[in-house]
Design an enzyme around this catalytic site. Structure first.
Site, short mmCIF file in Angstrom:
data_model
loop_
_atom_site.label_atom_id
_atom_site.label_comp_id
_atom_site.label_asym_id
_atom_site.label_seq_id
_atom_site.Cartn_x
_atom_site.Cartn_y
_atom_site.Cartn_z
N ASP A 182 14.10 -2.11 -4.83
CA ASP A 182 14.24 -3.00 -3.90
C ASP A 182 14.89 -4.18 -4.62
OD1 ASP A 182 12.90 -2.03 -1.61
OD2 ASP A 182 11.27 -1.98 -2.80
N HIS B 7 2.20 4.84 -4.81
CA HIS B 7 3.14 5.85 -5.38
C HIS B 7 3.25 5.40 -6.98
CE1 HIS B 7 6.54 3.72 -5.34
NE2 HIS B 7 6.54 3.70 -3.77
N SER C 175 9.21 6.16 -2.99
CA SER C 175 9.24 5.00 -2.07
C SER C 175 8.00 5.32 -0.93
CB SER C 175 10.48 5.04 -1.11
OG SER C 175 10.28 4.09 0.13
N VAL D 209 11.35 4.21 -10.39
CA VAL D 209 10.70 5.49 -10.98
C VAL D 209 10.90 6.59 -9.86
CG1 VAL D 209 8.46 6.67 -11.07
CG2 VAL D 209 8.83 4.26 -11.88
N GLN E 9 15.82 -7.60 -3.02
CA GLN E 9 14.51 -8.23 -2.89
C GLN E 9 14.14 -8.85 -4.24
OE1 GLN E 9 10.91 -6.64 -0.97
NE2 GLN E 9 10.40 -6.17 -3.15
N GLY F 208 0.91 -1.28 -0.06
CA GLY F 208 0.07 0.01 0.03
C GLY F 208 0.99 1.29 -0.17
N ALA F 209 0.13 2.46 0.31
CA ALA F 209 0.74 3.72 0.18
C ALA F 209 1.46 3.82 -1.09
CB ALA F 209 1.83 3.93 1.45
N GLY G 288 9.74 -4.05 -8.29
CA GLY G 288 10.40 -2.89 -8.72
C GLY G 288 12.03 -2.87 -8.45
N HIS H 297 4.84 2.01 -8.00
CA HIS H 297 3.99 0.81 -7.98
C HIS H 297 3.07 0.78 -9.06
CE1 HIS H 297 4.43 1.68 -3.43
NE2 HIS H 297 4.48 0.37 -3.59
O1 PAF Z 1 8.46 -4.59 -1.69
C1 PAF Z 1 7.34 -4.63 -1.13
O2 PAF Z 1 6.33 -3.78 -0.94
C2 PAF Z 1 7.00 -5.64 -0.23
O3 PAF Z 1 8.47 -6.33 0.23
C3 PAF Z 1 6.35 -7.05 -0.98
C4 PAF Z 1 7.07 -7.62 -1.91
C5 PAF Z 1 4.89 -6.61 -1.28
C6 PAF Z 1 6.27 -8.18 0.24
O4 PAF Z 1 5.43 -7.96 1.34
#
Ligand code: PAF
Length: 255
Positions: free
Chosen positions: A147, A31, A182, A173, A150, A28-29, A144, A34
């Site tokens: 991260d 931007h 972020s 972005v 990740q 959520g939150a 994205g 996303h």
């Molecule tokens: O990147 C994120 O917002 C989070 O780490 C994710 C991938 C949704 C997992 O909670």
């Protein structure tokens, strides 16, 4: 746009989808970063499903979790305008029927960079992403490059566990002044927001990691790490106060 609040709702919706499904997991939150993932999914798949779930197991700091911005009503209108077919909104009991007794642990790269100062963070991320992929059963899932660690760990997990999904990485972005978008940027004070683009500017300069870390310190950032790996320079800094720090991460091609 359908709001799916239970696993049963999600499964019923998924069963009606005949074409390909793109999935954008979020906390959520939302931007424009996303939304770029949503647009990529809209282009590459017939249906886009987004999840919004602030996953507690990836927060190693209770303050960070408590301060994580919550903008659900705005998020839903952005997703509706972006043409998302369905939003999955699970809660803790749905996601963790085992109360987090089981976890997915990567033993190497997850302990570096962001993992070094946030023990358990990537275990929480990989565990929840595995659960979400199993529930949503997408053809493609979008993450994205902000991260970056990740993204790499999720790619590794999908390969290691033979999960039948394509992981698509999407470019960072940035705001007009260069700050990587972020959700945590919402927590920056006006003054810190003004100073924050220097992080990206300094990270992109030539020189050793040590000299970049020094330059960031001189610019007033509390530096967590600066490290070059596989042709990219990664950095994390803290702004805000000691009691309420705002953590920024970024990465750029190494020069
Ligand atoms: O990147 C994120 O917002 C989070 O780490 C994710 C991938 C949704 C997992 O909670």
């Amino acid at each position: 746009m359908k709001l799916l609040k239970s696993i049963a709702d999600l499964k019923a919706f998924r069963d009606t989808q005949e074409g390909s499904v793109g999935f954008v997991p979020t906390m959520g939150a939302l931007h424009d970063g996303h939304l770029s993932l949503v647009y990529a999914s809209n282009m590459e798949a017939d249906t886009t499903i987004v999840s919004i779930y602030v996953n507690p197991t990836q927060f190693n700091n209770a303050n960070d979790l408590d301060n994580y911005p919550d903008t659900l009503a705005k998020d839903l209108s952005k997703l509706e305008a972006a043409g998302v077919a369905a939003v999955y909104l699970p809660d803790y009991t749905q996601m963790y029927p085992d109360d987090f007794s089981y976890e997915l642990n990567e033993k190497s790269f997850s302990n570096e960079l962001c993992g070094e100062l946030r023990p358990g963070h990537f275990t929480g991320v990989l565990t929840v992403v595995m659960k979400l992929l199993n529930l949503v059963q997408p053809d493609k899932a979008f993450f994205g490059e902000k991260d970056y660690q990740q993204l790499e760990l999720i790619r590794g997990m999908v390969e290691a566990f033979f999960i039948d999904v394509e992981i698509v990485g999407c470019s960072i972005v940035r705001e007009n002044d260069g700050l990587a978008m972020s959700s945590r940027n919402l927590n920056l004070s006006q003054c810190d927001r003004k100073r924050s683009p220097k992080f990206h500017r300094i990270l992109g300069l030539g020189g050793s990691d040590e000299s970049i870390a020094m330059a960031l310190k001189s610019a007033g950032f509390d530096v967590e790490y600066v490290r070059t790996k596989s042709g990219r320079r990664f950095g994390a800094v803290r702004m805000g106060t000691v009691a309420n720090p705002v953590r920024l991460i970024d990465n750029v091609p190494a020069r």
